[in-house]
Design an enzyme around this catalytic site. Structure first.
Site, short mmCIF file in Angstrom:
data_model
loop_
_atom_site.label_atom_id
_atom_site.label_comp_id
_atom_site.label_asym_id
_atom_site.label_seq_id
_atom_site.Cartn_x
_atom_site.Cartn_y
_atom_site.Cartn_z
N HIS A 49 1.47 11.12 -2.34
CA HIS A 49 0.26 10.86 -1.56
C HIS A 49 -0.52 12.17 -1.50
O HIS A 49 -0.16 13.09 -0.76
CB HIS A 49 0.64 10.36 -0.16
N ASP A 69 12.18 -6.12 26.79
CA ASP A 69 12.97 -5.87 25.58
C ASP A 69 12.66 -6.91 24.51
O ASP A 69 12.55 -8.11 24.79
CB ASP A 69 14.46 -5.92 25.90
N HIS A 129 0.86 -1.19 0.00
CA HIS A 129 0.00 0.00 0.00
C HIS A 129 0.89 1.24 0.00
O HIS A 129 1.84 1.32 0.77
CB HIS A 129 -0.90 -0.01 1.24
N ASP A 149 12.96 -10.17 26.61
CA ASP A 149 13.75 -10.18 27.84
C ASP A 149 12.91 -9.51 28.93
O ASP A 149 12.48 -8.36 28.78
CB ASP A 149 15.06 -9.42 27.63
N ASP A 184 16.93 -12.32 30.70
CA ASP A 184 15.90 -13.20 31.27
C ASP A 184 14.86 -13.45 30.18
O ASP A 184 13.85 -12.74 30.11
CB ASP A 184 15.26 -12.56 32.49
#
Length: 576
Positions: free
Chosen positions: A168, A529, A122, A521, A468
């Site tokens: 546009h 994250d 598009h 994370d 983690d």
């Protein structure tokens, strides 16, 4: 060995360094298919047949390729036997992809165009938002090189009115030279596959500029340009027939002429008053003016005719009344465009009629006008009702774009995906809102992952500790199939190992389902994250334990980061 993170000028935190050690479940699997910690050729052959479900011809050569690939990693046993680490490297290799490798077209490509989902862009020239971003050929090139097969160009007169430009309209976006856009399409149209590229033109041009554009299209694409001539189709040609062809799709210019005719016929309809009476000499002058207008009209008609002859797929916008929008001409299929909001109205009131219409005609869906940030919408609303051209802002990011990219990883990534039979059945029209029986259950286990330590800096996720990681996993499809889960969090691990919990996805319409993954994370105090994502088309998914390669937010594959995941359909399900 330990890994240190600096906390302040004089202090640091140390963590035991994690290694690429196979999970216990993988070790047990290796033990079941090996003897004395070594796996022979025949034992590996049995593993890829029984566990991985590989049944294709040339399986011996496939296993031989695995042997060569792990030998290249210098972890091959000197007696020609595979040990545990070599087996583990094979599981994480590109050879062990969850999708068919090498990527090849394997759908039937000889059906009419209306029988395929087509990778569609598009406002393909915009680099950013829909309000004030830059227009450029760069996003056109990038889209085509990713497999997009429908490019949209908005054509407006330039400020001088003597040429067409790409922009546009009624926004602050910049313009781009039309010829540059056409050259970019020509040079990159068949970079991914030889199947046709469609150019949808949003045309805001007067007849003289339409004629100019017709000459530009003809000169640029020459023999690549598909012309209908005087042929009348009851069905569109197939992608196979249209290989290496460029198709133009826009509204026929006669609509412009008809609107001018209406304006002309309305002009004389003025109530005559004393001041509007004219002398006979004025009448003669008017006759002369009429003759000039007739000649100009003939020139306009001739110019517009050349433009009209280049239109391979006639287009129309879907507006009130509803009954006219889905009218099907048995002698001439066409393309209808509607925005996502109109689509939602349509599926609530005439969902099965839309499915029927898309069996012969093309439907293009585009984002609503309020998506000024170039975000995208749920593509499954269109796909589950047969819409072939679900147009997306390819410069955007987010889950919906990842789903779009996942859909078109199917069929070798060629840009065309054959619709499932349920959408092509003329006798029993598919209704995605109807309650359907469960056909199969997808079983998924996420074992482990690796590669973040190579693709990201040590402190990218956490300043003071290893990451983690946890994984979100879900199905995108018809509403009843849509569900998601998440793993537990693997604390302080670059090489996370998750439990063997099995995620179950009961599927009513597996033909239209995609499986998505998102790794994050975990952070206590801030937003989690991003650590990778991917989306896989279920009809292409291979069973067994597979290396799932992750991608960044834009959809570019990381070099090293992967998940190790097992897949199984119970009961087994045959697609297509």
């Amino acid at each position: 060995m330990s890994e240190s993170f600096k906390v302040c000028f004089c202090c640091s935190r140390s963590f035991k360094e994690k290694t690429r050690e196979p999970p216990v479940s993988i070790k047990r699997l290796f033990e079941a298919y090996s003897r004395n910690g070594k796996m022979s050729f025949d034992e590996l052959l049995r593993f890829v047949s029984e566990v991985q479900g590989e049944r294709h011809a040339g399986l011996d050569d496939y296993v031989q390729d695995i042997f060569h690939s792990v030998k290249h990693h210098n972890i091959f046993h000197h007696h020609g036997l595979v040990h545990l680490n070599a087996f583990y490297r094979y599981l994480f290799s590109d050879t062990n992809s969850p999708l068919p490798m090498p990527a090849q077209v394997h759908h039937d490509m000889k059906a009419p165009l209306s029988h395929y989902f087509v990778y569609t862009g598009h406002n393909s020239y915009l680099t950013g938002n829909q309000v004030n971003s830059r227009s450029s050929v760069e996003p056109i090139v990038q889209a085509l090189r990713k497999g997009v097969k429908v490019i949209e160009l908005d054509l407006w007169p330039n400020p001088s009115g003597n040429a067409a430009e790409v922009r546009h309209g009624r926004t602050l976006t910049s313009h781009e030279d039309l010829q540059k856009c056409l050259n970019a399409i020509k040079d990159n149209a068949f970079y991914v596959s030889d199947y046709p590229v469609m150019i949808t033109l949003e045309d805001h041009l007067p007849p003289n500029l339409q004629a100019q554009v017709a000459r530009m299209l003809t000169k640029t694409f020459r023999g690549m340009l598909f012309r209908c001539g005087s042929e009348s189709w009851k069905h569109f040609p197939s992608p196979e027939e249209l290989k290496k062809k460029i198709l133009i799709s826009t509204k026929p210019p006669k609509e412009y002429l008809e609107s001018k005719t209406v304006q002309t016929t309305r002009t004389p309809m003025v109530k005559e008053t004393s001041w509007s009476r004219v002398a006979s000499s004025t009448n003669m002058a008017r006759k002369g003016e009429n003759k000039i207008l007739e000649e100009e009209g003939e020139l306009e008609s001739e110019a517009v005719g050349g433009y009209r002859d280049l239109i391979a797929i006639h287009a129309a916008n879907c507006k009130d009344p509803l009954k006219d929008c889905l009218s099907d001409d048995p002698e001439k299929p066409r393309r209808v465009s509607m925005d996502e909001q109109w689509l939602e109205t349509m599926v609530r009131t005439r969902g099965t009629d839309l499915v029927r219409f898309t069996q012969r005609n093309l439907v293009r869906i585009y984002p609503k006008g309020t998506r000024v940030d170039s975000s995208n919408y749920d593509p499954h609303v269109g796909w589950t009702h047969g819409a072939q051209m679900v147009a997306f802002n390819m410069q955007g990011h987010g889950k919906q774009l990842w789903i779009m990219q996942g859909m078109f990883r199917a069929n070798g990534g060629c840009g065309y995906v054959k619709k499932p039979r349920i959408l092509l059945d003329e006798h029993t029209l598919f209704d995605p809102c109807k309650r359907l029986p469960i056909k199969t259950t997808l079983k998924v286990k996420i074992y482990t992952g690796e590669g973040w330590d190579l693709d990201f800096h040590q402190t990218h996720f956490d300043q003071y500790s290893p990451p983690d990681f946890f994984v979100k996993i879900g199905i995108a499809g018809v509403p009843r199939d849509t569900v998601s889960y998440r793993t537990e969090t693997a604390v302080d691990q670059w090489f996370p190992i998750w439990s063997n919990d099995e995620f179950l996805f009961q599927l009513c319409v597996p033909e239209l389902a995609l499986l998505w993954f998102k790794v994050q994370d975990y952070d206590n105090d801030t937003q989690n994250d991003f650590a990778g994502q991917t989306c896989l088309p279920l009809p292409e998914l291979k069973s067994g334990i597979r290396a799932v390669r992750l991608h960044d937010r834009a959809g570019k594959a990381y070099k090293n980061t992967r998940l190790l995941v097992s897949f199984a359909l119970d009961p087994p399900y045959t697609f297509r």
